[in-house]
Enzyme design. Structure first.
Site, mmCIF file in Angstrom:
data_model
loop_
_atom_site.group_PDB
_atom_site.id
_atom_site.type_symbol
_atom_site.label_atom_id
_atom_site.label_comp_id
_atom_site.label_asym_id
_atom_site.label_seq_id
_atom_site.Cartn_x
_atom_site.Cartn_y
_atom_site.Cartn_z
ATOM 1 N N LYS A 173 0.848 -1.207 0.000
ATOM 2 C CA LYS A 173 0.000 0.000 0.000
ATOM 3 C C LYS A 173 0.880 1.252 0.000
ATOM 4 O O LYS A 173 2.103 1.157 0.211
ATOM 5 C CB LYS A 173 -0.919 -0.024 1.221
ATOM 6 C CG LYS A 173 -0.184 0.017 2.554
ATOM 7 C CD LYS A 173 -1.097 -0.353 3.706
ATOM 8 C CE LYS A 173 -0.344 -0.295 5.017
ATOM 9 N NZ LYS A 173 -1.118 -0.882 6.129
ATOM 10 N N TYR A 188 18.396 28.955 7.145
ATOM 11 C CA TYR A 188 17.212 29.659 7.651
ATOM 12 C C TYR A 188 17.256 29.793 9.164
ATOM 13 O O TYR A 188 17.707 28.879 9.878
ATOM 14 C CB TYR A 188 15.947 28.890 7.281
ATOM 15 C CG TYR A 188 15.478 29.110 5.866
ATOM 16 C CD1 TYR A 188 15.195 30.385 5.393
ATOM 17 C CD2 TYR A 188 15.306 28.026 5.013
ATOM 18 C CE1 TYR A 188 14.754 30.572 4.087
ATOM 19 C CE2 TYR A 188 14.862 28.197 3.710
ATOM 20 C CZ TYR A 188 14.585 29.478 3.252
ATOM 21 O OH TYR A 188 14.152 29.659 1.978
#
Ligand SMILES: *Cc1c(COP(=O)(O)O)cnc(C)c1O
Length: 410
Positions: free
Chosen positions: A54, A282
């Site tokens: 899946k 950042y």
């Protein structure tokens, strides 16, 4: 009449090597399937291990791992959705060995109203999770003139999917309700299999034994990856592992018995020596010191590299460890390469982010999540390359997995 615009003839894809990629070791995948098969067969020589593929094969590509598991001998494959099943069926049909004929594909989330024709068109089998699913598949069988194959899922304590207590009681009181479908697997799913001491495991096992006695049809299946390590009582006829096949540790806290299947690599884009700047990335989250050398890698959180693992861990470049620095950007990660031989660090150099120095479980721990989430988020943006571990694998069933060699990278 106007002349239709001509489409410029672009190539299908760039020919240059990709900036980041996952290497998928199909020999290790088949070896893990064989390992789990051996584990089950110690006590039950007829036991078999299905493959759960899946979420696009846990992020690795169901088109790749589905056929590989079928070739390794998985007698059935499980997906979550109808659309996943349809895509898998197409991948299996394209497999040169044409083994799809012997490989049923089960859809775990069941069958919704109006889906029966698609299930039949793609040769899929629903996992019947309740009376509505049962009713839909019974009706579909009636219009086709025969009971259609399916799996039956009874909830034994997870309260998520499957016939609930009342639904099971109704079936047990009147098993003829199952007369219009052809149940090939009777299954349930464990909630706490990765915690062997949890009392719910035993309770679910006892309830599943009661289910099997009352209405068990076809093969009995209870255990996911971790469930297979709870002991032979939990094995029954058919294992349903997913994550362990892909190399994640099914027994947290103990040595991982599975072979690694996934390596993650990215190229260096730039290298700089810090002069007077004081921070990297950042938020100015990492401190720089004069003379520090920083390499920027072509991978970021948009590639599934977890933002929450900022500043943790190391990458390997040419056999040397380079600590990860600062925040993770959308497409970039920075590493401290001050201690590495300068000749190794250049644009295009390859860094390994997931490998023997740091497996998916270790990364997940640093990121505050589970290996399942790391794995399923990888691979949406990456190129995928098949590699071979170089070990000779003995496949219990089926034919050897074909391998594609790639350029050796550190
Ligand atoms: C996902 C899933 C599995 C496989 O679980 P793993 O923990 O990945 O081995 C098995 N059965 C069901 C019903 C599932 O949803």
């Amino acid at each position: 009449m106007s002349t239709p615009a001509t489409t410029p003839a672009f190539p299908a894809a760039p020919a240059a090597p990709p900036p980041a990629w996952i290497e998928i070791d199909l020999a290790a995948l088949a070896g893990n399937h064989a390992r789990l098969t051996r584990l089950m067969r110690v006590h039950n020589p007829a036991a078999e291990v299905a493959g759960v593929v899946k979420a696009n094969g846990y992020g690795l590509g169901a088109d790749l791992v589905g056929p590989a598991l079928a070739r390794a001998g998985a007698p059935a494959l499980f997906v979550a959705h109808l659309a996943e099943g349809a895509a898998l069926r197409q991948a299996l049909a394209a497999d040169p060995y044409q083994l799809q004929l012997a490989r049923p594909v089960y859809v775990l989330n069941g069958i919704a109203e109006g889906e029966a024709d698609d299930f039949l068109a793609f040769d899929l089998r629903p996992v019947l999770n309740g009376p509505d699913d049962l009713d839909r598949w019974t009706r579909a069988g009636r219009t086709r003139g025969r009971p259609l194959p399916a799996a039956l899922h009874i909830d034994t304590g997870m309260s998520r999917l499957g016939f609930d207590e009342a639904g099971f009681a109704a079936l047990a009181a009147d098993p003829s309700r199952l007369g219009g479908v052809d149940i090939r697997i009777t299954m349930s799913h464990l909630a706490c299999a990765d915690d062997p001491a949890h009392p719910l495991n035993r309770r679910q096992l006892d309830r599943f034994l009661a289910v099997a006695a009352a209405i068990g049809r076809g093969r009995l299946s209870l255990a996911n990856s971790s469930g297979l390590f709870l002991g032979p009582d939990f094995h029954f006829d058919l294992g349903r592992p997913g994550v362990a096949l892909y190399g994640i540790n099914p027994i947290p806290g103990r040595a991982n018995p599975m072979a690694p299947v996934v390596h993650l690599k990215a190229r260096v884009l730039q290298v700089r020596t810090i002069d007077s700047f004081e921070s990297v990335g950042y938020g100015a989250a990492a401190r720089a010191r004069p003379g520090m050398r920083v390499a920027t890698l072509a991978i970021g959180y948009a590639d599934g590299w977890p933002w929450s693992a900022a500043g943790k861990g190391e990458v390997m470049i040419g056999g040397h460890r380079a600590p990860i620095l600062g925040r993770v950007s959308m497409d970039l990660v920075t590493v401290d390469v001050s201690a590495l031989p300068p000749s190794l660090i250049h644009g295009g150099a390859v860094a390994e982010l997931i490998g023997s120095h740091r497996d998916i479980d270790a990364l997940a721990e640093d990121a505050g999540t589970i290996g399942y989430e790391i794995l399923t988020r990888l691979g949406r943006r990456y190129a995928r390359r098949l590699v071979t571990s170089g070990q000779t694998q003995v496949y219990p069933i089926g034919v050897p997995t074909p391998q594609t060699e790639v350029d050796p990278a550190p």
